[in-house]
Design a protein around this motif. Structure first.
Motif, PDB file in Angstrom:
ATOM      1  N   GLN A 178      25.437  52.678  39.690  1.00 32.73           N
ATOM      2  CA  GLN A 178      25.081  51.907  38.507  1.00 32.73           C
ATOM      3  C   GLN A 178      24.255  50.714  38.949  1.00 32.73           C
ATOM      4  OE1 GLN A 178      28.516  50.649  36.320  1.00 32.73           O
ATOM      5  NE2 GLN A 178      27.389  50.548  34.410  1.00 32.73           N
ATOM      6  N   ASN A 179      23.077  50.564  38.383  1.00 37.30           N
ATOM      7  CA  ASN A 179      22.207  49.450  38.724  1.00 37.30           C
ATOM      8  C   ASN A 179      22.355  48.333  37.700  1.00 37.30           C
ATOM      9  OD1 ASN A 179      21.002  50.720  40.972  1.00 37.30           O
ATOM     10  ND2 ASN A 179      19.673  51.882  39.599  1.00 37.30           N
ATOM     11  N   VAL A 180      22.286  47.117  38.200  1.00 34.68           N
ATOM     12  CA  VAL A 180      22.344  45.939  37.345  1.00 34.68           C
ATOM     13  C   VAL A 180      21.149  45.062  37.700  1.00 34.68           C
ATOM     14  CG1 VAL A 180      23.657  43.872  36.758  1.00 34.68           C
ATOM     15  CG2 VAL A 180      24.856  46.006  37.237  1.00 34.68           C
ATOM     16  N   ILE A 181      20.442  44.621  36.684  1.00 38.32           N
ATOM     17  CA  ILE A 181      19.308  43.710  36.878  1.00 38.32           C
ATOM     18  C   ILE A 181      19.676  42.379  36.239  1.00 38.32           C
ATOM     19  CG2 ILE A 181      16.892  43.249  36.335  1.00 38.32           C
ATOM     20  CD1 ILE A 181      16.523  46.329  36.203  1.00 38.32           C
ATOM     21  N   ILE A 182      19.535  41.315  37.011  1.00 35.51           N
ATOM     22  CA  ILE A 182      19.811  39.977  36.497  1.00 35.51           C
ATOM     23  C   ILE A 182      18.507  39.196  36.512  1.00 35.51           C
ATOM     24  CG2 ILE A 182      21.084  37.830  36.877  1.00 35.51           C
ATOM     25  CD1 ILE A 182      23.243  39.560  38.222  1.00 35.51           C
ATOM     26  N   ARG A 183      18.126  38.701  35.351  1.00 33.86           N
ATOM     27  CA  ARG A 183      16.929  37.860  35.259  1.00 33.86           C
ATOM     28  C   ARG A 183      17.375  36.416  35.165  1.00 33.86           C
ATOM     29  NH1 ARG A 183      12.729  39.243  31.024  1.00 33.86           N
ATOM     30  NH2 ARG A 183      11.632  37.809  32.375  1.00 33.86           N
ATOM     31  N   THR A 184      16.947  35.622  36.128  1.00 32.78           N
ATOM     32  CA  THR A 184      17.336  34.214  36.137  1.00 32.78           C
ATOM     33  C   THR A 184      16.312  33.403  36.918  1.00 32.78           C
ATOM     34  OG1 THR A 184      19.097  32.656  36.676  1.00 32.78           O
ATOM     35  CG2 THR A 184      18.780  34.463  38.206  1.00 32.78           C
ATOM     36  N   GLU A 185      16.295  32.120  36.647  1.00 37.60           N
ATOM     37  CA  GLU A 185      15.500  31.189  37.437  1.00 37.60           C
ATOM     38  C   GLU A 185      16.419  30.239  38.190  1.00 37.60           C
ATOM     39  OE1 GLU A 185      13.178  29.034  34.562  1.00 37.60           O
ATOM     40  OE2 GLU A 185      14.946  28.249  33.569  1.00 37.60           O
ATOM     41  N   ASP A 186      17.715  30.459  38.063  1.00 35.43           N
ATOM     42  CA  ASP A 186      18.728  29.556  38.586  1.00 35.43           C
ATOM     43  C   ASP A 186      19.202  30.001  39.965  1.00 35.43           C
ATOM     44  OD1 ASP A 186      20.869  27.848  38.999  1.00 35.43           O
ATOM     45  OD2 ASP A 186      21.602  28.019  36.943  1.00 35.43           O
ATOM     46  N   THR A 187      18.978  29.181  40.959  1.00 34.81           N
ATOM     47  CA  THR A 187      19.392  29.477  42.328  1.00 34.81           C
ATOM     48  C   THR A 187      20.902  29.599  42.442  1.00 34.81           C
ATOM     49  OG1 THR A 187      17.510  28.149  43.054  1.00 34.81           O
ATOM     50  CG2 THR A 187      19.110  28.756  44.731  1.00 34.81           C
ATOM     51  N   ASP A 188      21.646  28.843  41.638  1.00 29.34           N
ATOM     52  CA  ASP A 188      23.112  28.894  41.679  1.00 29.34           C
ATOM     53  C   ASP A 188      23.621  30.323  41.465  1.00 29.34           C
ATOM     54  OD1 ASP A 188      22.890  26.193  41.912  1.00 29.34           O
ATOM     55  OD2 ASP A 188      23.868  25.708  40.021  1.00 29.34           O
ATOM     56  N   ILE A 189      23.007  31.034  40.538  1.00 30.08           N
ATOM     57  CA  ILE A 189      23.453  32.389  40.251  1.00 30.08           C
ATOM     58  C   ILE A 189      23.219  33.289  41.456  1.00 30.08           C
ATOM     59  CG2 ILE A 189      23.035  34.432  38.811  1.00 30.08           C
ATOM     60  CD1 ILE A 189      22.409  32.474  36.502  1.00 30.08           C
ATOM     61  N   MET A 190      22.073  33.124  42.083  1.00 31.58           N
ATOM     62  CA  MET A 190      21.778  33.936  43.262  1.00 31.58           C
ATOM     63  C   MET A 190      22.770  33.648  44.391  1.00 31.58           C
ATOM     64  SD  MET A 190      19.546  35.608  41.828  1.00 31.58           S
ATOM     65  CE  MET A 190      19.209  36.766  43.111  1.00 31.58           C
ATOM     66  N   VAL A 191      23.119  32.393  44.585  1.00 33.60           N
ATOM     67  CA  VAL A 191      24.099  32.032  45.615  1.00 33.60           C
ATOM     68  C   VAL A 191      25.452  32.643  45.298  1.00 33.60           C
ATOM     69  CG1 VAL A 191      25.371  30.102  46.638  1.00 33.60           C
ATOM     70  CG2 VAL A 191      22.898  29.930  46.309  1.00 33.60           C
ATOM     71  N   LEU A 192      25.869  32.583  44.026  1.00 37.48           N
ATOM     72  CA  LEU A 192      27.148  33.180  43.636  1.00 37.48           C
ATOM     73  C   LEU A 192      27.151  34.688  43.861  1.00 37.48           C
ATOM     74  CD1 LEU A 192      27.877  31.196  40.361  1.00 37.48           C
ATOM     75  CD2 LEU A 192      29.206  31.095  42.461  1.00 37.48           C
ATOM     76  N   LEU A 193      26.010  35.341  43.564  1.00 38.14           N
ATOM     77  CA  LEU A 193      25.940  36.776  43.745  1.00 38.14           C
ATOM     78  C   LEU A 193      26.010  37.195  45.202  1.00 38.14           C
ATOM     79  CD1 LEU A 193      23.211  37.626  41.114  1.00 38.14           C
ATOM     80  CD2 LEU A 193      25.628  38.220  41.005  1.00 38.14           C
ATOM     81  N   VAL A 194      25.415  36.405  46.081  1.00 35.61           N
ATOM     82  CA  VAL A 194      25.449  36.708  47.508  1.00 35.61           C
ATOM     83  C   VAL A 194      26.854  36.530  48.046  1.00 35.61           C
ATOM     84  CG1 VAL A 194      24.626  35.968  49.771  1.00 35.61           C
ATOM     85  CG2 VAL A 194      23.021  36.217  47.896  1.00 35.61           C
ATOM     86  N   HIS A 195      27.554  35.541  47.536  1.00 35.85           N
ATOM     87  CA  HIS A 195      28.911  35.247  48.001  1.00 35.85           C
ATOM     88  C   HIS A 195      29.798  36.393  47.698  1.00 35.85           C
ATOM     89  CE1 HIS A 195      32.892  33.507  48.225  1.00 35.85           C
ATOM     90  NE2 HIS A 195      32.393  32.527  48.932  1.00 35.85           N
TER      91      HIS A 195
END
Length: 195
Positions: A178-195
């Protein structure tokens, strides 16, 4: 949600035109999650908003034909305006005139402490409130993570159920990704996703 709203260029002249343009922009998958910040007060975020010099615009959205403010980007800095806009979009997208755009997809709309699904059945748009008492996060950052975990858990449950049905039928079950695409400009979200 606000990333998508801010990516509209040029800004349509009326709120109805904004609703239609946004809906066309997001309807690219069978399940679309439109995850919004929650603007509570008092909040720890109040001091941050105050430091940014955010002032209240007192713009009331009365309907789809109402013209948008000339300085739409400035209005988006106001929590009350953002809340009014997000609630307008929820109500507007729930109208039958959007059934062709929604098609067979489902919109999962998270605003405030509420979650709704918007879908089309027999050319009629249905809006349903979903019982999700767990969504108490103020920021979309952590709300997105909440939804990803919920999607993952549902997928695992579906896989287990389908695997059991195949075993009972003497067949082998092949899990799908299952693929999920997240559209954001917020670095916080990317950091949370990597964690």
């Amino acid at each position: 949600a606000l990333f998508t709203i801010r990516s509209l260029t040029p800004i349509p002249s009326t709120y109805g035109d904004i609703a239609r343009a946004l809906l066309k922009m997001i309807m690219k998958a069978p399940n679309v999650y439109f995850v919004c910040d929650s603007y509570m007060s008092p909040s720890i975020k109040d001091s941050e908003r105050s430091a940014r010099g955010v002032t209240s615009t007192h713009i009331e959205i009365t309907g789809a034909n109402q013209r948008c403010p000339r300085h739409f980007d400035e209005a988006l800095k106001d929590a009350k305006f953002k809340t009014a806009l997000l609630l307008f979009l929820l109500d507007e997208w729930s109208k039958n005139k959007y059934s062709a755009i929604i098609g067979t997809s489902v919109i999962h709309y998270s605003v405030g402490h509420n979650m709704y699904t918007i879908s089309q059945v027999d050319n009629k748009v249905e809006k349903r409130q979903v019982n999700t008492s767990e969504i108490l996060h103020e920021e979309a950052d952590t709300r997105i993570i909440y939804h990803l975990v919920a999607i993952s858990q549902q997928k695992a449950e579906d896989d287990e159920h389908n695997s059991q049905l195949c075993r009972e039928a003497g067949k082998r079950y092949h899990q799908t990704k299952q693929n999920v695409i997240i559209r954001t400009e917020d670095t916080d979200i990317m950091v949370l996703l990597v964690h």
